[in-house]
Design an enzyme around this catalytic site. Structure first.
Site, mmCIF file in Angstrom:
data_model
loop_
_atom_site.group_PDB
_atom_site.id
_atom_site.type_symbol
_atom_site.label_atom_id
_atom_site.label_comp_id
_atom_site.label_asym_id
_atom_site.label_seq_id
_atom_site.Cartn_x
_atom_site.Cartn_y
_atom_site.Cartn_z
ATOM 1 N N HIS A 118 0.863 -1.191 0.000
ATOM 2 C CA HIS A 118 0.000 0.000 0.000
ATOM 3 C C HIS A 118 0.898 1.240 0.000
ATOM 4 C CE1 HIS A 118 1.125 -0.664 4.189
ATOM 5 N NE2 HIS A 118 1.079 0.661 4.280
ATOM 6 N N HIS A 124 6.207 6.036 -1.716
ATOM 7 C CA HIS A 124 6.842 4.770 -2.084
ATOM 8 C C HIS A 124 5.995 3.619 -1.557
ATOM 9 C CE1 HIS A 124 8.026 5.168 2.110
ATOM 10 N NE2 HIS A 124 8.233 3.863 2.111
#
Length: 192
Positions: A40, A124
């Protein structure tokens, strides 16, 4: 409850990243890899929160997401934090249109008002965590060779308040609240 705010991804993108993880697992390195289903984009880590605060935290997320329309982002490239000399986190990068940064700033502002400190944000997706003192030439070489590779493009249509439960087999993530982003035409959407 251990909570964080995140953007979740489609099964198709998670499948692509599962293939990358499988390849990286074959390399000699002491890395604790993230299960593909847990991948995620974290917008804000809240930490341990009393269950009684979930309602106000959810309301803050709804306010933060208000006015943010769906947008596209690209999952692209690989790297490590904090750097190649002493890598601790293996990641894939995120290239996004402006709404990601606006949403993240609004999330930060809303939660700052509830007493959660601001933190730096570098978009990220964490793939794994290296054990301290780990040095792996083959892993480093492979990650550097993938620096320009695109893993896919996604349309972001919702943001979620997630609970992280720590188990002996690792963290298990569960959405507590998912807030859909309003369609540009103002079409209604259903909250989960």
């Amino acid at each position: 409850m251990r909570l964080f705010v995140a953007i979740n991804f489609s099964p198709a993108l998670k499948n692509v990243l599962a293939g990358l993880l499988e390849e990286l697992r074959q390399l000699p390195a002491a890395v604790k890899w993230v299960p593909p289903e847990n991948i995620h984009l974290t917008l804000k880590f809240l930490g341990e929160v009393a269950p009684a605060r979930v309602e106000e935290i959810g309301a803050a997320l709804r306010r933060a997401a208000a006015g943010i329309n769906p947008w596209h982002l690209e999952v692209k490239g690989t790297g490590v934090f904090p750097g190649w000399r002493s890598p601790r986190v293996v990641w894939v990068g995120v290239e996004s249109e402006k709404p990601l940064y606006v949403l993240q700033q609004q999330v930060t502002r809303e939660y700052l008002e509830l007493g959660f400190p601001a933190a730096s944000f570098t978009p990220h997706l964490t793939l794994g965590r290296l054990r301290p003192g780990t040095a792996s030439g083959p892993l480093q070489d492979r990650l550097k060779s993938l620096a320009g590779v695109s893993w896919g493009r996604e349309k972001v249509t919702a943001v979620s308040l997630m609970e992280s439960s720590l188990t002996p087999r690792g963290a298990v993530y569960r959405p507590v609240l998912t807030v859909p982003l309003p369609a540009p035409d103002g079409a209604p959407s259903n909250e989960q």
